[in-house]
Motif scaffolding. Sequence first.
Motif, mmCIF file in Angstrom:
data_model
loop_
_atom_site.group_PDB
_atom_site.id
_atom_site.type_symbol
_atom_site.label_atom_id
_atom_site.label_comp_id
_atom_site.label_asym_id
_atom_site.label_seq_id
_atom_site.Cartn_x
_atom_site.Cartn_y
_atom_site.Cartn_z
ATOM 1 N N ARG A 141 -5.877 45.913 32.386
ATOM 2 C CA ARG A 141 -7.194 45.933 33.015
ATOM 3 C C ARG A 141 -7.460 47.317 33.591
ATOM 4 O O ARG A 141 -6.545 48.119 33.799
ATOM 5 C CB ARG A 141 -7.288 44.887 34.133
ATOM 6 N N LEU A 142 -8.729 47.563 33.850
ATOM 7 C CA LEU A 142 -9.168 48.803 34.458
ATOM 8 C C LEU A 142 -9.810 48.457 35.801
ATOM 9 O O LEU A 142 -10.645 47.551 35.881
ATOM 10 C CB LEU A 142 -10.178 49.497 33.538
ATOM 11 N N LEU A 143 -9.393 49.173 36.850
ATOM 12 C CA LEU A 143 -9.935 48.965 38.191
ATOM 13 C C LEU A 143 -10.845 50.125 38.563
ATOM 14 O O LEU A 143 -10.568 51.277 38.235
ATOM 15 C CB LEU A 143 -8.810 48.855 39.213
ATOM 16 N N ARG A 144 -11.924 49.826 39.258
ATOM 17 C CA ARG A 144 -12.832 50.854 39.770
ATOM 18 C C ARG A 144 -12.828 50.775 41.284
ATOM 19 O O ARG A 144 -13.251 49.777 41.863
ATOM 20 C CB ARG A 144 -14.248 50.641 39.230
ATOM 21 N N ASP A 145 -12.308 51.828 41.922
ATOM 22 C CA ASP A 145 -12.122 51.831 43.385
ATOM 23 C C ASP A 145 -11.412 50.559 43.847
ATOM 24 O O ASP A 145 -11.774 49.950 44.862
ATOM 25 C CB ASP A 145 -13.463 52.000 44.104
ATOM 26 N N GLY A 146 -10.404 50.144 43.074
ATOM 27 C CA GLY A 146 -9.572 49.008 43.441
ATOM 28 C C GLY A 146 -10.098 47.648 43.048
ATOM 29 O O GLY A 146 -9.416 46.635 43.236
ATOM 30 N N VAL A 147 -11.308 47.604 42.475
ATOM 31 C CA VAL A 147 -11.948 46.334 42.097
ATOM 32 C C VAL A 147 -11.905 46.198 40.578
ATOM 33 O O VAL A 147 -12.154 47.168 39.857
ATOM 34 C CB VAL A 147 -13.409 46.298 42.592
ATOM 35 N N PRO A 148 -11.585 44.999 40.036
ATOM 36 C CA PRO A 148 -11.569 44.821 38.579
ATOM 37 C C PRO A 148 -12.874 45.277 37.937
ATOM 38 O O PRO A 148 -13.969 44.923 38.380
ATOM 39 C CB PRO A 148 -11.353 43.321 38.405
ATOM 40 N N TYR A 149 -12.748 46.062 36.877
ATOM 41 C CA TYR A 149 -13.896 46.677 36.221
ATOM 42 C C TYR A 149 -13.971 46.303 34.747
ATOM 43 O O TYR A 149 -15.059 46.040 34.221
ATOM 44 C CB TYR A 149 -13.778 48.191 36.404
ATOM 45 N N ALA A 150 -12.814 46.265 34.067
ATOM 46 C CA ALA A 150 -12.806 45.945 32.641
ATOM 47 C C ALA A 150 -11.526 45.210 32.285
ATOM 48 O O ALA A 150 -10.444 45.576 32.748
ATOM 49 C CB ALA A 150 -12.930 47.211 31.804
ATOM 50 N N ASP A 151 -11.666 44.171 31.456
ATOM 51 C CA ASP A 151 -10.526 43.400 30.959
ATOM 52 C C ASP A 151 -10.134 43.928 29.587
ATOM 53 O O ASP A 151 -10.970 43.998 28.688
ATOM 54 C CB ASP A 151 -10.908 41.920 30.880
ATOM 55 N N LEU A 152 -8.871 44.318 29.452
ATOM 56 C CA LEU A 152 -8.374 44.846 28.185
ATOM 57 C C LEU A 152 -7.491 43.853 27.433
ATOM 58 O O LEU A 152 -7.087 44.119 26.312
ATOM 59 C CB LEU A 152 -7.586 46.137 28.432
ATOM 60 N N ALA A 153 -7.205 42.709 28.059
ATOM 61 C CA ALA A 153 -6.283 41.747 27.458
ATOM 62 C C ALA A 153 -6.819 41.185 26.154
ATOM 63 O O ALA A 153 -6.044 40.817 25.263
ATOM 64 C CB ALA A 153 -5.987 40.620 28.441
ATOM 65 N N GLY A 154 -8.137 41.104 26.011
ATOM 66 C CA GLY A 154 -8.706 40.588 24.776
ATOM 67 C C GLY A 154 -8.495 41.513 23.593
ATOM 68 O O GLY A 154 -8.572 41.078 22.442
ATOM 69 N N ILE A 155 -8.220 42.771 23.876
ATOM 70 C CA ILE A 155 -7.914 43.731 22.816
ATOM 71 C C ILE A 155 -6.418 43.745 22.558
ATOM 72 O O ILE A 155 -5.958 43.656 21.419
ATOM 73 C CB ILE A 155 -8.417 45.134 23.196
ATOM 74 N N ASP A 156 -5.619 43.868 23.615
ATOM 75 C CA ASP A 156 -4.160 43.758 23.524
ATOM 76 C C ASP A 156 -3.622 43.463 24.914
ATOM 77 O O ASP A 156 -3.679 44.317 25.805
ATOM 78 C CB ASP A 156 -3.534 45.038 22.979
ATOM 79 N N GLY A 157 -3.128 42.254 25.101
ATOM 80 C CA GLY A 157 -2.549 41.865 26.378
ATOM 81 C C GLY A 157 -1.046 41.798 26.354
ATOM 82 O O GLY A 157 -0.422 41.384 27.335
ATOM 83 N N SER A 158 -0.431 42.229 25.247
ATOM 84 C CA SER A 158 1.014 42.094 25.079
ATOM 85 C C SER A 158 1.785 43.393 25.212
ATOM 86 O O SER A 158 2.987 43.373 25.465
ATOM 87 C CB SER A 158 1.323 41.477 23.703
ATOM 88 N N HIS A 159 1.113 44.522 25.014
ATOM 89 C CA HIS A 159 1.794 45.812 25.002
ATOM 90 C C HIS A 159 1.183 46.740 26.044
ATOM 91 O O HIS A 159 0.030 46.563 26.436
ATOM 92 C CB HIS A 159 1.710 46.443 23.611
ATOM 93 N N PRO A 160 1.927 47.753 26.482
ATOM 94 C CA PRO A 160 1.464 48.576 27.609
ATOM 95 C C PRO A 160 0.248 49.441 27.290
ATOM 96 O O PRO A 160 0.212 50.136 26.272
ATOM 97 C CB PRO A 160 2.686 49.473 27.904
ATOM 98 N N TRP A 161 -0.745 49.377 28.166
ATOM 99 C CA TRP A 161 -1.830 50.340 28.160
ATOM 100 C C TRP A 161 -1.337 51.573 28.885
ATOM 101 O O TRP A 161 -0.669 51.487 29.916
ATOM 102 C CB TRP A 161 -3.071 49.746 28.812
#
Length: 267
Positions: free
Chosen positions: A73-93
């Motif tokens: 996931r991507l956080l903006r000023d500490g708040v959830p901003y974007a979910d990346l798990a739908g693209i790949d939730g198994s390997h490290p971003w």
Amino acid sequence: MTDPQLVLSGLVMGESARWHDGALWFCDWGAGSVLRLSASRTAEVMAGASGMPFCIDWRPGGELLLLDGPGARLLRDGVPYADLAGIDGSHPWNDIVVDSRGNAFVNNIGYDFPGGTPAPGLIAVVSPDGVARPVAGGLEFPNGMAVTADDSTLIVAESHGSRLTAFDIASDGSLSNRRVWADLPGVAPDGICLDPSGAIWYAAVPNEHCSLVREGGAVVTTIPLPDGAFDCALSGDGRTLYALTADYTNPAAMFGGRTGRLFAISR
């Protein structure tokens, strides 16, 4: 350029070096901290993170974006901003860079590092509205990234491919015209940053150096370092290169010891 001068020691594993608002910022992965180098050359904790990798950059409006690698996931000023798990939730971003339009490019190495079997990684873009989509694949361990000053080109280090790869950037963050920006035989480039000349500085872990390379692969200069070089960043005036290093030969030391150091090299 001068010999590397020690600025900080006692880090666990420094990464994601960025120059922002007149100061050097970086992440200490092992300590779970986002740090800013003060005028007195002490490290101030600005934010925290859990797990690794995690990397930082800023939106055009000044909001801090933190890429939570294990949380996909991507956080903006500490708040959830974007979910990346739908693209790949198994390997490290892994890494992030933002263009002046607010497109945030993030990459995923594509396998469980360091113990997994190498597999192709990818790049995704998070648009200003927080929607993520993949825009490039088939990368051999995508690592550090940089966007040119005119927002026209994204450059990514392929650590397992021993090269820097470039893409044209469309206004919506789509990528096209993939090409080799510089072949780096025998080198595993990690973090990168743009030089005012248009060349690229890259840090290389097993090679224990930072080098400045032009498009096409001509090496301008190489700075030897005492340990593995994980990332580098230039000061705002372009006169000082900062390099983050650590002992990479022992995973226990790299992820749990205090071998990490920050060096400054003046031009």
